[in-house]
Design a protein around this motif. Structure first.
Motif, PDB file in Angstrom:
ATOM      1  N   ILE A 259      -9.672  -4.517 -19.807  1.00 30.54           N
ATOM      2  CA  ILE A 259      -8.422  -3.782 -20.008  1.00 30.54           C
ATOM      3  C   ILE A 259      -7.311  -4.659 -19.447  1.00 30.54           C
ATOM      4  N   SER A 260      -6.505  -5.230 -20.354  1.00 33.40           N
ATOM      5  CA  SER A 260      -5.499  -6.221 -19.969  1.00 33.40           C
ATOM      6  C   SER A 260      -4.103  -5.715 -20.324  1.00 33.40           C
ATOM      7  N   ASP A 261      -3.238  -5.598 -19.333  1.00 32.33           N
ATOM      8  CA  ASP A 261      -1.884  -5.093 -19.580  1.00 32.33           C
ATOM      9  C   ASP A 261      -0.849  -6.191 -19.364  1.00 32.33           C
ATOM     10  N   HIS A 262       0.379  -5.901 -19.762  1.00 30.82           N
ATOM     11  CA  HIS A 262       1.507  -6.824 -19.577  1.00 30.82           C
ATOM     12  C   HIS A 262       2.518  -6.200 -18.619  1.00 30.82           C
ATOM     13  N   GLY A 263       1.982  -5.603 -17.534  1.00 31.36           N
ATOM     14  CA  GLY A 263       2.846  -4.940 -16.564  1.00 31.36           C
ATOM     15  C   GLY A 263       3.383  -5.887 -15.509  1.00 31.36           C
ATOM     16  N   THR A 264       3.655  -5.315 -14.357  1.00 27.28           N
ATOM     17  CA  THR A 264       4.286  -6.079 -13.279  1.00 27.28           C
ATOM     18  C   THR A 264       3.281  -6.883 -12.466  1.00 27.28           C
ATOM     19  N   GLY A 265       1.990  -6.604 -12.656  1.00 27.53           N
ATOM     20  CA  GLY A 265       0.971  -7.308 -11.880  1.00 27.53           C
ATOM     21  C   GLY A 265       0.868  -6.763 -10.464  1.00 27.53           C
ATOM     22  N   ILE A 266      -0.002  -7.375  -9.667  1.00 30.50           N
ATOM     23  CA  ILE A 266      -0.224  -6.950  -8.286  1.00 30.50           C
ATOM     24  C   ILE A 266       0.068  -8.133  -7.375  1.00 30.50           C
ATOM     25  N   ASP A 267       0.808  -7.868  -6.315  1.00 25.73           N
ATOM     26  CA  ASP A 267       1.096  -8.924  -5.338  1.00 25.73           C
ATOM     27  C   ASP A 267      -0.217  -9.536  -4.854  1.00 25.73           C
ATOM     28  N   GLN A 268      -0.276 -10.874  -4.807  1.00 26.66           N
ATOM     29  CA  GLN A 268      -1.519 -11.576  -4.470  1.00 26.66           C
ATOM     30  C   GLN A 268      -2.090 -11.125  -3.128  1.00 26.66           C
ATOM     31  N   LYS A 269      -1.235 -10.841  -2.181  1.00 25.54           N
ATOM     32  CA  LYS A 269      -1.706 -10.432  -0.850  1.00 25.54           C
ATOM     33  C   LYS A 269      -2.333  -9.034  -0.882  1.00 25.54           C
ATOM     34  N   ASN A 270      -1.990  -8.240  -1.909  1.00 24.12           N
ATOM     35  CA  ASN A 270      -2.545  -6.889  -2.025  1.00 24.12           C
ATOM     36  C   ASN A 270      -3.774  -6.828  -2.917  1.00 24.12           C
ATOM     37  N   LEU A 271      -4.036  -7.914  -3.647  1.00 23.04           N
ATOM     38  CA  LEU A 271      -5.106  -7.899  -4.643  1.00 23.04           C
ATOM     39  C   LEU A 271      -6.470  -7.616  -4.019  1.00 23.04           C
ATOM     40  N   ALA A 272      -6.692  -8.144  -2.806  1.00 25.25           N
ATOM     41  CA  ALA A 272      -7.990  -7.949  -2.147  1.00 25.25           C
ATOM     42  C   ALA A 272      -8.146  -6.546  -1.573  1.00 25.25           C
ATOM     43  N   ARG A 273      -7.060  -5.764  -1.567  1.00 22.22           N
ATOM     44  CA  ARG A 273      -7.110  -4.435  -0.931  1.00 22.22           C
ATOM     45  C   ARG A 273      -7.071  -3.285  -1.928  1.00 22.22           C
ATOM     46  N   VAL A 274      -7.057  -3.595  -3.212  1.00 24.17           N
ATOM     47  CA  VAL A 274      -6.841  -2.540  -4.206  1.00 24.17           C
ATOM     48  C   VAL A 274      -7.927  -1.468  -4.209  1.00 24.17           C
ATOM     49  N   PHE A 275      -9.147  -1.825  -3.752  1.00 24.96           N
ATOM     50  CA  PHE A 275     -10.235  -0.848  -3.733  1.00 24.96           C
ATOM     51  C   PHE A 275     -10.376  -0.151  -2.383  1.00 24.96           C
ATOM     52  N   ASP A 276      -9.496  -0.495  -1.429  1.00 26.17           N
ATOM     53  CA  ASP A 276      -9.545   0.173  -0.124  1.00 26.17           C
ATOM     54  C   ASP A 276      -9.068   1.613  -0.265  1.00 26.17           C
ATOM     55  N   PRO A 277      -9.754   2.555   0.386  1.00 25.61           N
ATOM     56  CA  PRO A 277      -9.310   3.955   0.324  1.00 25.61           C
ATOM     57  C   PRO A 277      -7.912   4.125   0.891  1.00 25.61           C
ATOM     58  N   PHE A 278      -7.102   4.921   0.199  1.00 30.67           N
ATOM     59  CA  PHE A 278      -5.749   5.298   0.616  1.00 30.67           C
ATOM     60  C   PHE A 278      -4.746   4.148   0.527  1.00 30.67           C
ATOM     61  N   PHE A 279      -5.154   3.008  -0.047  1.00 35.10           N
ATOM     62  CA  PHE A 279      -4.197   1.920  -0.243  1.00 35.10           C
ATOM     63  C   PHE A 279      -3.541   2.078  -1.612  1.00 35.10           C
ATOM     64  N   THR A 280      -2.222   2.077  -1.639  1.00 34.62           N
ATOM     65  CA  THR A 280      -1.506   2.197  -2.909  1.00 34.62           C
ATOM     66  C   THR A 280      -0.195   1.435  -2.844  1.00 34.62           C
ATOM     67  N   THR A 281       0.212   0.901  -3.984  1.00 33.06           N
ATOM     68  CA  THR A 281       1.508   0.224  -4.073  1.00 33.06           C
ATOM     69  C   THR A 281       2.546   1.126  -4.746  1.00 33.06           C
ATOM     70  N   LYS A 282       2.110   2.334  -5.105  1.00 33.95           N
ATOM     71  CA  LYS A 282       3.031   3.269  -5.760  1.00 33.95           C
ATOM     72  C   LYS A 282       3.971   3.890  -4.732  1.00 33.95           C
ATOM     73  N   GLU A 283       5.053   4.458  -5.258  1.00 36.80           N
ATOM     74  CA  GLU A 283       6.016   5.104  -4.376  1.00 36.80           C
ATOM     75  C   GLU A 283       5.406   6.353  -3.757  1.00 36.80           C
ATOM     76  N   THR A 284       6.025   6.811  -2.661  1.00 39.49           N
ATOM     77  CA  THR A 284       5.563   8.026  -1.997  1.00 39.49           C
ATOM     78  C   THR A 284       5.561   9.192  -2.986  1.00 39.49           C
ATOM     79  N   ASN A 285       4.542  10.035  -2.884  1.00 40.35           N
ATOM     80  CA  ASN A 285       4.349  11.203  -3.765  1.00 40.35           C
ATOM     81  C   ASN A 285       3.950  10.825  -5.182  1.00 40.35           C
ATOM     82  N   HIS A 286       3.583   9.544  -5.402  1.00 40.32           N
ATOM     83  CA  HIS A 286       3.149   9.138  -6.744  1.00 40.32           C
ATOM     84  C   HIS A 286       1.708   8.621  -6.757  1.00 40.32           C
ATOM     85  N   GLY A 287       0.999   8.786  -5.666  1.00 40.92           N
ATOM     86  CA  GLY A 287      -0.399   8.348  -5.648  1.00 40.92           C
ATOM     87  C   GLY A 287      -1.007   8.496  -4.269  1.00 40.92           C
TER      88      GLY A 287
END
Length: 325
Positions: A259-287
């Motif tokens: 599944i390949s998108d043309h979005g904003t991508g993920i900051d490289q420093k956050n890429l290793a943490r995307v599967f950590d519980p409660f970690f999100t790059t979304k705004e407050t109240n959006h995830g």
């Protein structure tokens, strides 16, 4: 004696090392390569030590055969030393990774138990609050015509609903029991997920590429949840424009979903943490930051892997691999 031990013994050793190199190839290609070279070295050593008598000079070099025996012995030693050294490094890294995985599993188990407890504690007051809201609406119909009161009650309803969603995700995250898996076509599950999100695509162009795939053992409801979550993340990242590629294919002994998108991508420093519980790059109240953690757990239950990677032209490639039985 020379022919028996020098030649036959070296040939048997050579054959054994070459066969072993094929087995080791599954673990490490460099190690396999050096074992293969050592096997070839033993083959030539067998010829020079078993078939060619001592003090004979090899044509056209006019060099005594002992030189070639010594050269073969040195090369065999070097190749075996290199193979065993690399093998030791790989073993050590594998052991370190196993220790890390074990620690992570224990941490996730503890976190799951805590999440389950919190979710159960939250659900009771939420249910009570929701029932009281319904009673208020039914008892004060006249007052509800007041727009300000209506807005406040709607805001309470929205927050109760959001808290209920968080509690539900906490419960999903804490569930570790193994689900029953059934042989199915991944394409069917993926098409169902795409159909449910049809109204959210907007101006996004969906490119669907697929192959005829063998059936894999899966839980369709759980796997559909993964697809819905990943595709929905891509839709939000693309902000209602661009191209979304959804491709299924067979790669060796696995079914691969890209599944390949043309979005904003993920900051490289956050890429290793995307599967950590409660970690999100979304705004407050959006995830809640539990979506990808739940997806990771579901894919692990299926014996597969899920990875995220930024691609060079912007956006994220999410790759899911499921084993073919």
């Amino acid at each position: 004696m020379r022919k028996t031990y020098g030649f036959v013994g070296s040939l048997v050793t050579s054959y054994g090392l070459i066969l072993y190199s094929k087995e080791v190839k599954k673990i490490s290609i460099p190690v396999s390569k050096y074992f293969l070279y050592a096997g070839i070295g033993f083959y030539f050593y067998g010829i020079f030590a078993g078939l060619v008598p001592s003090h004979v000079k090899i044509w056209p070099f006019s060099v005594p055969v002992e030189f070639f025996r010594g050269a073969c012995a040195v090369l065999i030693t070097a190749f075996l030393f290199k193979a065993l050294n690399i093998f030791d490094i790989h073993t050590r890294k594998k052991l370190e990774q196993q220790i890390k995985n074990q620690a992570q599993s224990e941490k996730m188990l503890s976190l799951g138990l805590l999440s389950a407890g919190v979710a159960h504690e939250i659900n009771s007051p939420l249910t009570n609050a929701s029932l009281n809201m319904q009673m208020l609406r039914s008892q004060f119909n006249t007052a509800l015509n007041d727009e300000k009161i209506q807005k406040k009650l709607d805001a309470i309803d929205r927050n109760i609903e959001r808290a209920s969603i968080i509690a539900k995700e906490l419960l999903q995250f804490s569930q570790t029991k193994e689900e029953m898996l059934y042989p199915m076509d991944v394409n069917q599950v993926l098409e169902s997920a795409i159909a449910q999100l049809k109204n959210k695509f907007g101006r996004i162009k969906v490119v669907r590429l697929q192959e005829n795939l063998p059936e894999v053992k899966l839980n369709p409801i759980k796997l559909e949840q993964v697809f819905l979550n990943v595709i929905n993340n891509s839709i939000e990242a693309m902000e209602n424009s661009g191209e979304l590629l959804i491709k299924t294919s067979q790669v060796k002994d696995k079914v691969q979903i890209l599944i390949s998108d043309h979005g904003t991508g993920i900051d490289q420093k956050n890429l290793a943490r995307v599967f950590d519980p409660f970690f999100t790059t979304k705004e407050t109240n959006h995830g809640t930051g539990l979506g990808l953690s739940i997806c990771h757990g579901i894919i692990e239950q299926h014996g597969g892997t899920i990875t995220l990677k930024n691609h060079k032209w912007g956006g994220v490639d999410t790759t899911i691999k499921l084993p073919i039985p």
